[in-house]
Design a protein around this motif. Structure first.
Motif, PDB file in Angstrom:
ATOM      1  N   ARG A  69      48.799 -39.251  -0.785  1.00 52.76           N
ATOM      2  CA  ARG A  69      50.055 -39.705  -0.524  1.00 52.76           C
ATOM      3  C   ARG A  69      51.037 -38.515  -0.172  1.00 52.76           C
ATOM      4  O   ARG A  69      50.743 -37.552  -0.656  1.00 52.76           O
ATOM      5  N   VAL A  70      51.726 -38.401   0.909  1.00 53.80           N
ATOM      6  CA  VAL A  70      52.741 -37.260   1.241  1.00 53.80           C
ATOM      7  C   VAL A  70      54.145 -37.793   1.355  1.00 53.80           C
ATOM      8  O   VAL A  70      54.468 -38.935   1.850  1.00 53.80           O
ATOM      9  N   LEU A  71      55.137 -37.061   0.965  1.00 51.45           N
ATOM     10  CA  LEU A  71      56.632 -37.422   1.255  1.00 51.45           C
ATOM     11  C   LEU A  71      56.987 -36.633   2.387  1.00 51.45           C
ATOM     12  O   LEU A  71      56.745 -35.276   2.375  1.00 51.45           O
ATOM     13  N   VAL A  72      57.738 -37.460   3.128  1.00 51.83           N
ATOM     14  CA  VAL A  72      58.241 -36.861   4.481  1.00 51.83           C
ATOM     15  C   VAL A  72      59.440 -37.240   4.624  1.00 51.83           C
ATOM     16  O   VAL A  72      60.193 -38.152   4.207  1.00 51.83           O
ATOM     17  N   LYS A  73      60.333 -36.270   5.544  1.00 51.07           N
ATOM     18  CA  LYS A  73      61.520 -36.536   5.650  1.00 51.07           C
ATOM     19  C   LYS A  73      61.810 -36.594   7.548  1.00 51.07           C
ATOM     20  O   LYS A  73      61.283 -35.838   7.984  1.00 51.07           O
ATOM     21  N   GLU A  89      59.106 -33.894   8.548  1.00 53.39           N
ATOM     22  CA  GLU A  89      58.595 -32.774   8.073  1.00 53.39           C
ATOM     23  C   GLU A  89      58.109 -32.960   6.390  1.00 53.39           C
ATOM     24  O   GLU A  89      58.753 -34.011   5.747  1.00 53.39           O
ATOM     25  N   VAL A  90      56.928 -32.415   6.149  1.00 50.90           N
ATOM     26  CA  VAL A  90      56.460 -32.730   4.919  1.00 50.90           C
ATOM     27  C   VAL A  90      57.155 -32.048   3.923  1.00 50.90           C
ATOM     28  O   VAL A  90      57.559 -30.726   3.796  1.00 50.90           O
ATOM     29  N   ILE A  91      57.653 -32.687   2.892  1.00 48.40           N
ATOM     30  CA  ILE A  91      58.319 -32.413   1.926  1.00 48.40           C
ATOM     31  C   ILE A  91      57.583 -31.992   0.597  1.00 48.40           C
ATOM     32  O   ILE A  91      57.757 -31.002  -0.403  1.00 48.40           O
ATOM     33  N   SER A  92      56.608 -32.828   0.274  1.00 50.41           N
ATOM     34  CA  SER A  92      55.777 -32.904  -0.915  1.00 50.41           C
ATOM     35  C   SER A  92      54.286 -33.525  -0.783  1.00 50.41           C
ATOM     36  O   SER A  92      54.156 -34.557   0.021  1.00 50.41           O
ATOM     37  N   THR A 149      45.210 -31.772   4.662  1.00 54.04           N
ATOM     38  CA  THR A 149      44.968 -31.228   5.858  1.00 54.04           C
ATOM     39  C   THR A 149      46.487 -30.684   6.406  1.00 54.04           C
ATOM     40  O   THR A 149      46.289 -29.533   7.058  1.00 54.04           O
ATOM     41  N   VAL A 150      47.558 -31.279   5.888  1.00 52.52           N
ATOM     42  CA  VAL A 150      48.683 -30.797   6.022  1.00 52.52           C
ATOM     43  C   VAL A 150      49.135 -29.923   4.856  1.00 52.52           C
ATOM     44  O   VAL A 150      48.939 -30.073   3.665  1.00 52.52           O
ATOM     45  N   LYS A 151      50.453 -28.967   4.789  1.00 46.65           N
ATOM     46  CA  LYS A 151      51.095 -28.427   4.117  1.00 46.65           C
ATOM     47  C   LYS A 151      52.497 -28.682   3.907  1.00 46.65           C
ATOM     48  O   LYS A 151      52.848 -29.106   4.867  1.00 46.65           O
ATOM     49  N   VAL A 163      63.858 -40.794   2.737  1.00 48.10           N
ATOM     50  CA  VAL A 163      62.584 -40.301   2.995  1.00 48.10           C
ATOM     51  C   VAL A 163      61.576 -41.137   2.958  1.00 48.10           C
ATOM     52  O   VAL A 163      61.636 -42.236   2.525  1.00 48.10           O
ATOM     53  N   LEU A 164      60.354 -40.877   3.453  1.00 51.86           N
ATOM     54  CA  LEU A 164      59.189 -41.533   3.461  1.00 51.86           C
ATOM     55  C   LEU A 164      57.988 -41.254   2.577  1.00 51.86           C
ATOM     56  O   LEU A 164      57.668 -40.164   2.536  1.00 51.86           O
ATOM     57  N   ILE A 165      57.467 -42.177   1.939  1.00 50.62           N
ATOM     58  CA  ILE A 165      56.240 -41.923   1.169  1.00 50.62           C
ATOM     59  C   ILE A 165      55.020 -42.667   2.075  1.00 50.62           C
ATOM     60  O   ILE A 165      55.158 -43.800   2.314  1.00 50.62           O
TER      61      ILE A 165
END
Length: 96
Positions: free
Chosen positions: A10-14, A40-43, A59-61, A83-85
């Motif tokens: 999972r990825v935390l994005v805003k 934008e990827v936060i975590s 794949t993302v950072k 934010v979204l997970i």
């Protein structure tokens, strides 16, 4: 901002807010705006392993601007910001 560490793939994005003014110069009210698909990827999460036990790399950072589906993920409110997970597989592409 409070610290959240997503688990697994999972990825935390805003979400990056869309322009409040249309290309024709018309000011758009909040009710007329669509959910932004750019974020934008936060975590990044803790990662995962495939069927053979090999670590799956992200794949993302952190800091990447990505395209996400409009209604995917789980919305979370942190310090007044939404934010979204999302699963990394729900990321449609990297912008730029």
């Amino acid at each position: 901002m409070a610290n959240i560490k997503p688990l697994g793939q999972r990825v935390l994005v805003k979400r990056i807010e869309a322009e409040a003014i249309s290309s024709g110069g018309i000011v758009l009210p909040d009710s007329a705006k669509e959910k932004p698909q750019e974020a934008e990827v936060i975590s990044l999460g803790t990662g995962g392993k495939d069927d053979k036990g090999v670590l799956i790399e992200f794949t993302v950072k952190v800091g990447d601007k990505v395209l996400i589906s409009k209604y995917g993920g789980t919305e979370v409110k942190l310090d007044g910001q939404e934010v979204l997970i999302i699963n990394e597989s729900d990321i449609l592409g990297i912008v730029g």
